[in-house]
Design a protein around this motif. Structure first.
Motif: not given
Length: 207
Positions: A12-21, A54-56, A75-81, A158-162
């Motif tokens: 969840e934390a990395y899904d929300q930050e995928s665009i910024n990263r 891998a992040g973005p 782990l993040s679906e948004e990062m994989v996208k 990040h939210e949730p905090k890691r």
């Protein structure tokens, strides 16, 4: 195995930050570490690489553009996208359950992801990485450390905090030697606050 609750919070934390990263620039010292590892792989004619966490996909894209056969996982679906948007072969996958056959890759790249693994679970992760590497394969593990600490970082934006775990150098090296031969242990100084890690630990390990 890493708990499902921890995995969910990290995802969840990395899904929300995928665009910024995806927008951010790669720090110069990370570029140097990446280039150095690539040079070692080229010298040894190793051409298949798995990136975990891998992040973005910036590092995976770098290695792919250098002619390597790259698989990216996160782990993040948004990062994989974000990875797939770059044309990378990318999969939603946790590094405690790498769904690849044994001895699949010449190299594994893990930059700032294994620091989210609880210390009690790291031996299982290292065993899984070792299984996936070819004999004589190389594993780059990059984490922050120099201190002995683990838990949720309350100052995290990040939210949730890691969750983070940090090792003192000697403790990390001793653990890694149970699974790999340490080829290089590079310590890169980092700006720090009163409670954070002292430096970055860039380790090259041989299977």
């Amino acid at each position: 195995m890493i708990s499902q609750e921890l995995k969910q919070k990290l995802s969840e934390a990395y899904d929300q930050e995928s665009i910024n990263r995806n927008k951010g620039e790669t720090q110069k010292w990370k570029v140097i570490e990446r280039q150095s590892f690539l040079q070692t792989l080229a010298q040894e004619q190793k051409n298949s690489l798995l990136e975990i966490g891998a992040g973005p996909g910036k590092d995976s894209l770098f290695f792919a553009r250098q002619g390597m056969n790259v698989q990216a996982t996160d782990l993040s679906e948004e990062m994989v996208k974000r990875c797939q948007e770059k044309g990378l072969k990318a999969h939603v996958m946790s590094f405690d359950d790498l769904m690849f056959p044994a001895e699949s890759f010449h190299a594994i790249w893990a930059l700032n992801c294994l620091l989210h693994v609880p210390k009690k679970d790291l031996p299982h992760i290292l065993t899984e990485i070792k299984r996936t590497l070819k004999p004589d394969g190389l594993f780059y593990m990059g984490v922050y450390g120099g201190i002995d600490q683990e838990g949720v970082w309350e100052e995290d934006f990040h939210e949730p905090k890691r969750f983070f775990s940090f090792f003192k150098d000697a403790d990390l090296e001793k653990l890694l030697q149970n699974y790999f031969r340490v080829e290089r242990f590079n310590k890169i100084p980092m700006p720090r606050n009163d409670s954070g890690p002292i430096h970055f630990q860039g380790v090259i390990l041989r299977n």
